[in-house]
Motif scaffolding. Structure first.
Motif, mmCIF file in Angstrom:
data_model
loop_
_atom_site.group_PDB
_atom_site.id
_atom_site.type_symbol
_atom_site.label_atom_id
_atom_site.label_comp_id
_atom_site.label_asym_id
_atom_site.label_seq_id
_atom_site.Cartn_x
_atom_site.Cartn_y
_atom_site.Cartn_z
ATOM 1 N N ASP A 1 0.812 -1.217 0.000
ATOM 2 C CA ASP A 1 0.000 0.000 0.000
ATOM 3 C C ASP A 1 0.846 1.269 0.000
ATOM 4 N N PHE A 2 2.092 1.193 -0.418
ATOM 5 C CA PHE A 2 2.977 2.349 -0.399
ATOM 6 C C PHE A 2 2.494 3.424 -1.368
ATOM 7 N N GLU A 3 2.506 4.682 -0.909
ATOM 8 C CA GLU A 3 2.119 5.820 -1.744
ATOM 9 C C GLU A 3 3.185 6.902 -1.614
ATOM 10 N N SER A 4 3.440 7.606 -2.712
ATOM 11 C CA SER A 4 4.363 8.743 -2.712
ATOM 12 C C SER A 4 3.782 9.814 -3.623
ATOM 13 N N PRO A 5 4.445 10.978 -3.731
ATOM 14 C CA PRO A 5 3.966 11.990 -4.675
ATOM 15 C C PRO A 5 3.953 11.486 -6.129
ATOM 16 N N GLU A 6 4.705 10.410 -6.424
ATOM 17 C CA GLU A 6 4.756 9.830 -7.768
ATOM 18 C C GLU A 6 3.611 8.863 -8.021
ATOM 19 N N GLY A 7 2.868 8.507 -6.970
ATOM 20 C CA GLY A 7 1.753 7.588 -7.119
ATOM 21 C C GLY A 7 1.937 6.321 -6.303
ATOM 22 N N ARG A 8 0.983 5.426 -6.454
ATOM 23 C CA ARG A 8 0.996 4.174 -5.692
ATOM 24 C C ARG A 8 2.115 3.251 -6.187
ATOM 25 N N GLY A 9 2.955 2.812 -5.252
ATOM 26 C CA GLY A 9 4.022 1.882 -5.578
ATOM 27 C C GLY A 9 5.185 2.469 -6.353
ATOM 28 N N ARG A 10 5.246 3.790 -6.463
ATOM 29 C CA ARG A 10 6.321 4.450 -7.223
ATOM 30 C C ARG A 10 7.027 5.481 -6.359
ATOM 31 N N LEU A 11 8.313 5.628 -6.645
ATOM 32 C CA LEU A 11 9.139 6.571 -5.895
ATOM 33 C C LEU A 11 10.230 7.072 -6.823
ATOM 34 N N ARG A 12 10.439 8.371 -6.870
ATOM 35 C CA ARG A 12 11.490 8.945 -7.697
ATOM 36 C C ARG A 12 12.617 9.397 -6.789
ATOM 37 N N GLY A 13 13.833 9.067 -7.182
ATOM 38 C CA GLY A 13 14.991 9.452 -6.390
ATOM 39 C C GLY A 13 16.180 9.751 -7.275
ATOM 40 N N GLN A 14 17.202 10.317 -6.682
ATOM 41 C CA GLN A 14 18.423 10.644 -7.388
ATOM 42 C C GLN A 14 19.595 10.080 -6.596
ATOM 43 N N VAL A 15 20.504 9.399 -7.283
ATOM 44 C CA VAL A 15 21.679 8.836 -6.611
ATOM 45 C C VAL A 15 22.556 9.988 -6.137
ATOM 46 N N SER A 16 22.845 10.014 -4.831
ATOM 47 C CA SER A 16 23.685 11.077 -4.299
ATOM 48 C C SER A 16 25.026 10.561 -3.776
ATOM 49 N N LYS A 17 25.152 9.219 -3.631
ATOM 50 C CA LYS A 17 26.406 8.645 -3.143
ATOM 51 C C LYS A 17 26.444 7.170 -3.516
ATOM 52 N N ILE A 18 27.651 6.692 -3.868
ATOM 53 C CA ILE A 18 27.858 5.279 -4.170
ATOM 54 C C ILE A 18 28.989 4.771 -3.289
ATOM 55 N N GLN A 19 28.769 3.630 -2.658
ATOM 56 C CA GLN A 19 29.807 3.013 -1.841
ATOM 57 C C GLN A 19 29.984 1.570 -2.301
ATOM 58 N N ASP A 20 31.236 1.182 -2.569
ATOM 59 C CA ASP A 20 31.557 -0.165 -3.030
ATOM 60 C C ASP A 20 32.257 -0.906 -1.899
ATOM 61 N N PHE A 21 31.817 -2.135 -1.609
ATOM 62 C CA PHE A 21 32.378 -2.921 -0.515
ATOM 63 C C PHE A 21 33.346 -3.991 -1.005
ATOM 64 N N ALA A 22 34.032 -3.743 -2.117
ATOM 65 C CA ALA A 22 35.002 -4.714 -2.642
ATOM 66 C C ALA A 22 36.111 -4.906 -1.622
ATOM 67 N N PRO A 23 36.746 -6.033 -1.511
ATOM 68 C CA PRO A 23 36.563 -7.233 -2.321
ATOM 69 C C PRO A 23 35.451 -8.134 -1.809
ATOM 70 N N GLU A 24 34.814 -7.801 -0.677
ATOM 71 C CA GLU A 24 33.737 -8.650 -0.145
ATOM 72 C C GLU A 24 32.540 -8.691 -1.071
ATOM 73 N N GLY A 25 32.357 -7.639 -1.846
ATOM 74 C CA GLY A 25 31.253 -7.576 -2.790
ATOM 75 C C GLY A 25 30.107 -6.742 -2.272
ATOM 76 N N GLY A 26 29.303 -6.296 -3.198
ATOM 77 C CA GLY A 26 28.135 -5.498 -2.879
ATOM 78 C C GLY A 26 28.418 -4.009 -2.918
ATOM 79 N N GLN A 27 27.392 -3.265 -3.170
ATOM 80 C CA GLN A 27 27.465 -1.810 -3.176
ATOM 81 C C GLN A 27 26.252 -1.244 -2.451
ATOM 82 N N GLU A 28 26.389 0.006 -2.055
ATOM 83 C CA GLU A 28 25.288 0.713 -1.410
ATOM 84 C C GLU A 28 25.134 2.055 -2.108
ATOM 85 N N LEU A 29 23.892 2.399 -2.428
ATOM 86 C CA LEU A 29 23.588 3.699 -3.009
ATOM 87 C C LEU A 29 22.813 4.521 -1.994
#
Length: 97
Positions: free
Chosen positions: A8-36
């Motif tokens: 039942d998630f709602e946002s200004p973009e509508g039901r089930g939608r969310l608009r965002g902008q990537v502001s930071k990227i973190q890489d966890f190499a060599p273990e793998g995975g990233q976080e935005l």
């Protein structure tokens, strides 16, 4: 972003939608995975006003989140509040230019 849970998630973009902008990227190499870090339009989640979310791949060791997004593929993510540890949303994201 398309939000799969909660249903039942709602946002200004509508039901089930969310608009965002990537502001930071973190890489966890060599273990793998990233976080935005995603800046989003203000939304209300669990009674709190949220303007940023942390996105981690659903299977961080099995896929490169950044590579998938750079090639235009949708990627499943878990979304957390910026300082919180509890999962807020589950969905998929795709970069658009």
């Amino acid at each position: 972003m398309l939000v799969a849970e909660p249903w039942d998630f709602e946002s200004p973009e509508g039901r089930g939608r969310l608009r965002g902008q990537v502001s930071k990227i973190q890489d966890f190499a060599p273990e793998g995975g990233q976080e935005l870090t995603l800046a989003v339009e203000p939304i209300s989640l669990g009674g709190a006003r949220v303007t940023a979310l942390r996105a981690l791949g659903l299977h961080p060791a099995q896929e490169n989140l950044i590579q998938r997004l750079e090639t235009g593929r949708a990627t499943g993510v878990r979304l957390y509040g910026p300082g919180g540890k509890s999962l807020l949303l589950v969905g998929s994201i795709r970069l658009r230019t």
